[in-house]
Motif scaffolding. Sequence first.
Motif, PDB file in Angstrom:
ATOM      1  N   MET A  17       0.842  -1.733   0.116  1.00  0.00           N
ATOM      2  CA  MET A  17      -0.276  -0.169  -0.148  1.00  0.00           C
ATOM      3  C   MET A  17       1.140   1.343  -0.169  1.00  0.00           C
ATOM      4  O   MET A  17       0.850   2.293  -0.714  1.00  0.00           O
ATOM      5  CB  MET A  17      -1.227   0.141   1.071  1.00  0.00           C
ATOM      6  N   ALA A  18       1.511   1.567   1.063  1.00  0.00           N
ATOM      7  CA  ALA A  18       2.649   2.659   1.417  1.00  0.00           C
ATOM      8  C   ALA A  18       3.316   2.510  -0.668  1.00  0.00           C
ATOM      9  O   ALA A  18       3.856   3.589  -0.403  1.00  0.00           O
ATOM     10  CB  ALA A  18       3.646   2.177   1.916  1.00  0.00           C
ATOM     11  N   ARG A  19       4.052   1.840  -1.223  1.00  0.00           N
ATOM     12  CA  ARG A  19       4.415   1.817  -1.978  1.00  0.00           C
ATOM     13  C   ARG A  19       3.340   2.589  -3.468  1.00  0.00           C
ATOM     14  O   ARG A  19       3.494   3.105  -4.537  1.00  0.00           O
ATOM     15  CB  ARG A  19       5.134   0.476  -2.524  1.00  0.00           C
ATOM     16  N   GLU A  20       2.564   1.837  -3.525  1.00  0.00           N
ATOM     17  CA  GLU A  20       1.407   2.508  -4.544  1.00  0.00           C
ATOM     18  C   GLU A  20       1.076   4.198  -3.752  1.00  0.00           C
ATOM     19  O   GLU A  20       0.659   5.065  -4.534  1.00  0.00           O
ATOM     20  CB  GLU A  20      -0.171   1.662  -4.397  1.00  0.00           C
ATOM     21  N   LEU A  21       1.147   4.481  -2.999  1.00  0.00           N
ATOM     22  CA  LEU A  21       0.309   5.963  -2.519  1.00  0.00           C
ATOM     23  C   LEU A  21       1.780   6.991  -2.672  1.00  0.00           C
ATOM     24  O   LEU A  21       1.953   7.817  -2.874  1.00  0.00           O
ATOM     25  CB  LEU A  21       0.560   5.988  -0.964  1.00  0.00           C
ATOM     26  N   ALA A  22       3.279   6.149  -2.068  1.00  0.00           N
ATOM     27  CA  ALA A  22       4.414   6.571  -2.882  1.00  0.00           C
ATOM     28  C   ALA A  22       5.303   7.453  -3.889  1.00  0.00           C
ATOM     29  O   ALA A  22       5.232   8.238  -4.434  1.00  0.00           O
ATOM     30  CB  ALA A  22       5.147   6.878  -1.812  1.00  0.00           C
ATOM     31  N   GLY A  23       4.562   6.410  -4.601  1.00  0.00           N
ATOM     32  CA  GLY A  23       4.407   6.706  -6.356  1.00  0.00           C
ATOM     33  C   GLY A  23       6.342   6.680  -6.500  1.00  0.00           C
ATOM     34  O   GLY A  23       6.516   5.253  -5.751  1.00  0.00           O
ATOM     35  N   ASP A  24       7.166   8.039  -6.798  1.00  0.00           N
ATOM     36  CA  ASP A  24       8.212   7.276  -7.217  1.00  0.00           C
ATOM     37  C   ASP A  24       8.441   8.136  -5.661  1.00  0.00           C
ATOM     38  O   ASP A  24      10.543   8.169  -5.592  1.00  0.00           O
ATOM     39  CB  ASP A  24       8.749   8.026  -8.017  1.00  0.00           C
ATOM     40  N   ARG A  25       8.402   8.170  -4.685  1.00  0.00           N
ATOM     41  CA  ARG A  25       8.719   9.000  -2.860  1.00  0.00           C
ATOM     42  C   ARG A  25       9.476   7.595  -2.762  1.00  0.00           C
ATOM     43  O   ARG A  25       8.998   6.347  -3.134  1.00  0.00           O
ATOM     44  CB  ARG A  25       7.736  10.169  -2.863  1.00  0.00           C
ATOM     45  N   ILE A  26      10.316   8.136  -1.148  1.00  0.00           N
ATOM     46  CA  ILE A  26      10.472   7.004  -0.834  1.00  0.00           C
ATOM     47  C   ILE A  26       9.117   6.492  -0.146  1.00  0.00           C
ATOM     48  O   ILE A  26       8.632   7.300   0.720  1.00  0.00           O
ATOM     49  CB  ILE A  26      11.922   7.735   0.299  1.00  0.00           C
ATOM     50  N   VAL A  27       9.451   5.331   0.722  1.00  0.00           N
ATOM     51  CA  VAL A  27       8.902   4.832   1.451  1.00  0.00           C
ATOM     52  C   VAL A  27       9.161   4.368   3.024  1.00  0.00           C
ATOM     53  O   VAL A  27      10.296   3.796   2.805  1.00  0.00           O
ATOM     54  CB  VAL A  27       8.273   3.495   1.279  1.00  0.00           C
ATOM     55  N   GLU A  28       9.189   5.352   4.023  1.00  0.00           N
ATOM     56  CA  GLU A  28      10.449   4.982   5.258  1.00  0.00           C
ATOM     57  C   GLU A  28       9.454   3.935   6.482  1.00  0.00           C
ATOM     58  O   GLU A  28       7.780   4.441   6.321  1.00  0.00           O
ATOM     59  CB  GLU A  28      10.100   6.879   5.553  1.00  0.00           C
ATOM     60  N   VAL A  29      10.320   2.904   6.591  1.00  0.00           N
ATOM     61  CA  VAL A  29       9.786   2.138   7.732  1.00  0.00           C
ATOM     62  C   VAL A  29      10.426   2.648   8.891  1.00  0.00           C
ATOM     63  O   VAL A  29      11.391   2.703   9.298  1.00  0.00           O
ATOM     64  CB  VAL A  29       9.478   0.733   7.418  1.00  0.00           C
ATOM     65  N   ALA A  30       9.602   2.888   9.630  1.00  0.00           N
ATOM     66  CA  ALA A  30       9.693   3.084  11.485  1.00  0.00           C
ATOM     67  C   ALA A  30      10.864   1.885  12.017  1.00  0.00           C
ATOM     68  O   ALA A  30      10.314   0.823  12.326  1.00  0.00           O
ATOM     69  CB  ALA A  30       8.985   3.473  12.339  1.00  0.00           C
ATOM     70  N   ALA A  31      11.659   1.884  12.253  1.00  0.00           N
ATOM     71  CA  ALA A  31      12.927   1.064  12.889  1.00  0.00           C
ATOM     72  C   ALA A  31      11.951   0.478  14.142  1.00  0.00           C
ATOM     73  O   ALA A  31      11.065   1.043  14.784  1.00  0.00           O
ATOM     74  CB  ALA A  31      13.832   2.254  13.653  1.00  0.00           C
ATOM     75  N   GLY A  32      12.877  -0.349  14.794  1.00  0.00           N
ATOM     76  CA  GLY A  32      11.519  -0.814  16.109  1.00  0.00           C
ATOM     77  C   GLY A  32      11.113  -2.119  15.053  1.00  0.00           C
ATOM     78  O   GLY A  32      11.679  -2.586  14.508  1.00  0.00           O
ATOM     79  N   ASP A  33       9.598  -2.963  15.762  1.00  0.00           N
ATOM     80  CA  ASP A  33       9.246  -4.182  15.994  1.00  0.00           C
ATOM     81  C   ASP A  33       8.892  -4.375  14.151  1.00  0.00           C
ATOM     82  O   ASP A  33       9.182  -4.763  13.058  1.00  0.00           O
ATOM     83  CB  ASP A  33       8.269  -4.788  17.157  1.00  0.00           C
ATOM     84  N   VAL A  34       7.728  -2.883  13.928  1.00  0.00           N
ATOM     85  CA  VAL A  34       7.877  -3.306  12.321  1.00  0.00           C
ATOM     86  C   VAL A  34       8.621  -3.194  11.604  1.00  0.00           C
ATOM     87  O   VAL A  34       9.088  -4.084  10.292  1.00  0.00           O
ATOM     88  CB  VAL A  34       6.722  -2.008  11.547  1.00  0.00           C
TER      89      VAL A  34
END
Length: 193
Positions: A117-134
């Motif tokens: 979902m994040a990739r679809e929403l981001a298009g060519d922008r960066i998808v950032e994932v918060a560090a930690g468990d996820v």
Amino acid sequence: MSTVVMYSSVSVDGFIADENDQPGPLFDWLSGGDVPVDESGAVTVSQTSFDYIRPYWDQIGVTIVGRHVFDITDGWDGTPPGGVDHVVVVTHRPRPAGWDPEAPFHFVEGVEAAVAMARELAGDRIVEVAAGDVGGQVLAAGLVDEVRMDVVPVVFGSGKRYFGSVHAQHLLEDPDVVIQGTRVLHLRFRVRR
């Protein structure tokens, strides 16, 4: 296609929060400089840190967080942090009662669905994932392209680990960015495929 980046400030011994779930001095570098990061002036860093983080932050289109981060921030009152367009929340629980359905927050089960979902929403922008468990789960699933760390000179001894509960080995390339700011060392590693 967007790049998936795992990112956070981290202690020298690999923690993103202490045992009480507090960041302690991990974000002090964000108020210790004389260059405002945005027009609010709330975040001020050294010129060296600004030159590195501002262009990166401007490229982030979507941030992925776990429900815990969403809950402790009160969902940023429905406004994604730092000018990000969307937040994808990985959770097994429904959205909070009374949550504004128009707020650009998306609640999904599982990290694979979150990244898709994040990739679809981001298009060519960066998808950032918060560090930690996820973030650790996204790394374990083979979906992280690079790891960025703002290493702060503090030792916590225990707390919440940067990579969460990852127990398998994952190889990273040599760091292709090593920048010394004031009270912070910015590092970037590409994930070896």
